[in-house]
Structure formats: structure tokens, C-alpha cells
Design an enzyme around this catalytic site. Structure first.
Site, PDB file in Angstrom:
ATOM      1  N   ASP A 157      20.822  77.270  13.424  1.00 14.23           N
ATOM      2  CA  ASP A 157      20.822  78.180  14.579  1.00 14.23           C
ATOM      3  C   ASP A 157      19.779  77.671  15.582  1.00 14.23           C
ATOM      4  OD1 ASP A 157      18.398  78.822  13.465  1.00 14.23           O
ATOM      5  OD2 ASP A 157      18.748  80.973  13.366  1.00 14.23           O
ATOM      6  N   GLU A 209      23.622  88.570   7.698  1.00 10.91           N
ATOM      7  CA  GLU A 209      23.861  87.454   8.615  1.00 10.91           C
ATOM      8  C   GLU A 209      24.738  87.885   9.795  1.00 10.91           C
ATOM      9  OE1 GLU A 209      22.450  84.636   8.958  1.00 10.91           O
ATOM     10  OE2 GLU A 209      21.243  84.816   7.162  1.00 10.91           O
ATOM     11  N   TYR A 241      27.630  78.601  11.973  1.00  9.82           N
ATOM     12  CA  TYR A 241      26.281  78.881  11.470  1.00  9.82           C
ATOM     13  C   TYR A 241      26.304  79.957  10.388  1.00  9.82           C
ATOM     14  CZ  TYR A 241      21.819  81.015  10.901  1.00  9.82           C
ATOM     15  OH  TYR A 241      20.706  81.557  10.318  1.00  9.82           O
TER      16      TYR A 241
END
Ligand code: SF4
Length: 329
Positions: free
Chosen positions: A138, A39, A120
């Protein structure tokens, strides 16, 4: 609508999901380290660009403890070419903090306190690695939500609330990844693939006849342009490199020496050539100028091992330009 659309999405995901190296197989528990690392790498970066870096990092540092123990310069060099270098510095700081704690925090609110983790990313890790019922929104996911609900100008809060309402109980990991895949492969910004979309019967934008008109495009500001000078200082088959200051753009990365970047092209340059590079907030012409004497604190890097110096893309392209100019001469 939310339940039916979510079920349709999960059915589609079970069959058509992307096979990505950081994803756990069905029945496997996700490894928080791999979820977190992926991520962070995926922030502002495509899956195609991230994939080889993720594989390189996890082969070399298979656990967060191994990454925490790595010398900072090694991690920065391994990150070279992936861009947004503040992420690498934050990654090291987070790894050391996580190794000190002995475990990952399991909720988005605690994850959000780690360096380099925004709303996020915290939500995505919490949902995927720990199954928290939290909406990770996102740009891709916001677009799908806006289209499903036919919203031209949805607020962040509105999108988050609508996304949260769609998460089936106990399925937040699959749901989050399904939304990511759907936004990236089916409900694309231009030319959405409505013909093969599993949630088409629930989509207000599709029903309108102009799905790509949702959400309304944002006004883009013109990107300013800057100029920089980089000195090419070569001696006995080596080139002089420096390390950029820790704070600021390309912070902590290996670089060619040179003064700060300015708005106007410096006059009277006798440049070998110019590299044009586009950063998020501005574009840059980096003019490459030969020099005889070393400049600043640095080291001689043999040209034969320049690839191992960890140069970010801007300076790697500058070195390639010198090599090309030499071949052409
Ligand atoms: S029907 Fe089209 S616009 Fe609507 S969610 Fe599916 S791909 Fe996106």
C-alpha cells in the site's frame, strides 16, 4: 541488505507492534474473517476511525456466516459514518459468497475475485491470514521500500518485487504487519523518525541526508467543487428520509431527499444553512432547504431516533446543522 533489514524489522515488531483488535496474539492462528473485515474497513480509512466500527461489527456479527445472514439495511446502517459505502455493499456480497462456499480462499489470486477486494487487500489477507509469501504494497509500504532503496520514481512492479524479496520464509504475516506498523509510525510521509528506525543502517534515503524527499511527491490534480440541495421536511417530530440509489456515491444509504448534485450553486435558495463535505474526487456544498411535502419514496424518521437511521456523515452533519440553527433561533 534485504535479509538484515527484514530481521531488524521483525525484531522491532516483536517489541513495538501496535496492539490492534483484529490482530492475533503470538501463537494464535489469525481468524480470516477478522483479517478480511479489518482490511476492507482500513481501505482509505485510518486505524483510529476503523477501531470502533470493527469492534461493533464483530460483537454483532462474530462470524462471516452471521454477517452473511444480516439484513443489508442493518449492515449499511452499522457502516454509516465510515465512508466509501461501496465497501459495505461489497462486504455483504462477499460475506454471502464466502458463507455459500463454506470457507475463505487461501491465496491472493482467489481472494482477488471477491467483490471489493483489490490487489493490495487480497495480498494483505493472504499474507496475514494464510501465510502466503506475497507482497502487500500500500502507500505506506511503498514509501518504506522507496526510501530503503533511495528510489524517487519507483514503478509498482519494482516496489512489489523489492518487497517480495524482503519477506523471510514462513514469516509473511509478521513481515507484512511489521511493514504496515513501520510505515504508519516510524517512516511517516513527513518527518520520518529515523532516530528510532530499526532499518536505518540499510536505508539509502537516510544516507542521502534528505529521507523525506523519497519517493518524489506525485502531482495532485485540483479537486472539483459541486453543489447539492437537500430538503428538510419535518412533521410531528419526524423528518422525511429516503434511500439513495444502490449505484453511485453513498449508494444504498439513508439520506435527505434532493436533486442530483451539479457544478453551479442553484439560484434563489432560501437555505437554512450549508454543509461543506470533501469526498475523494470532489468537494460539495450541500444547501439545506426547508420543504413542507414529502419528496420521493421514503419514511418518517422520528428526530429522537435519528442516530439509528444510519445516515452517512454528510447527512448527519446536515441534521446537526438544523438542530444548531433551531437552538440559535
Ligand atoms: S531511516 Fe528514516 S527514511 Fe529510512 S526507513 Fe527508517 S524512518 Fe524511513
Amino acid at each position: 541488505m534485504a535479509v538484515d533489514a527484514s530481521n531488524a524489522l521483525l525484531h522491532w515488531y516483536a517489541v513495538d507492534k501496535r496492539r490492534l483488535p483484529w490482530r492475533a496474539e503470538a501463537e494464535e492462528r489469525p481468524d480470516p474473517y477478522r483479517v478480511w473485515l479489518s482490511e476492507v474497513m482500513l481501505q482509505q480509512t485510518t486505524v483510529a476511525a476503523v477501531r470502533p466500527y470493527f469492534e461493533k461489527f464483530t460483537a454483532r456479527w462474530p462470524t462471516v456466516e452471521a454477517l452473511a445472514a444480516a439484513p443489508e439495511a442493518d449492515v449499511m446502517a452499522a457502516w454509516a459514518g465510515l465512508g466509501y459505502y461501496a465497501r459495505a455493499r461489497n462486504l455483504i456480497a462477499s460475506a454471502r459468497e464466502l458463507a455459500r462456499r463454506g470457507a475463505f480462499p487461501t491465496g491472493a489470486a482467489e481472494l482477488r475475485k471477491l467483490p471489493g477486494i483489490g490487489d493490495y487487500t487480497a495480498a494483505a489477507i493472504a499474507a496475514i491470514a494464510f501465510g502466503e509469501q506475497v507482497a502487500a504494497v500500500d502507500t505506506n509500504i511503498a514509501r518504506v521500500i522507496a526510501r530503503l532503496h533511495g528510489l524517487q520514481h519507483p514503478s509498482k512492479t519494482q516496489v512489489e518485487s523489492l518487497a517480495r524479496a524482503m519477506i523471510p520464509t514462513g514469516r509473511s504475516a509478521d513481515f507484512t504487519q511489521a511493514m504496515m506498523d513501520h510505515g504508519a509510525t516510524i517512516c511517516r510521509p513527513k518527518s520520518p523518525q529515523c532516530g528510532r528506525c530499526p532499518v536505518r543502517p540499510h536505508c539509502a534515503a537516510f544516507a542521502s541526508g534528505t529521507p523525506e524527499a523519497f519517493p518524489a511527491p506525485k502531482q495532485r490534480r485540483a479537486r472539483p467543487h459541486k453543489h447539492g440541495v437537500a430538503y428538510w421536511i419535518e412533521r410531528c417530530g419526524s423528518v422525511w428520509l429516503v434511500r439513495r440509489p444502490i449505484k453511485g456515491l453513498l449508494g444504498g444509504m439513508a439520506a435527505l431527499p434532493g436533486p442530483g448534485w451539479v457544478d453551479a450553486a442553484p439560484p434563489g435558495l432560501n437555505a437554512i444553512g450549508t454543509v461543506r463535505h470533501v469526498f475523494t474526487h470532489f468537494s460539495l456544498d450541500l444547501h439545506l432547504v426547508p420543504r413542507a411535502e414529502p419528496e420521493g419514496d421514503g419514511w418518517w424518521q422520528p428526530l429522537g431516533s435519528l442516530a439509528e437511521a444510519g445516515l452517512p456523515t454528510l447527512y448527519r452533519r446536515a441534521a446537526e446543522l438544523v438542530a444548531a440553527a433551531r437552538q440559535a433561533a
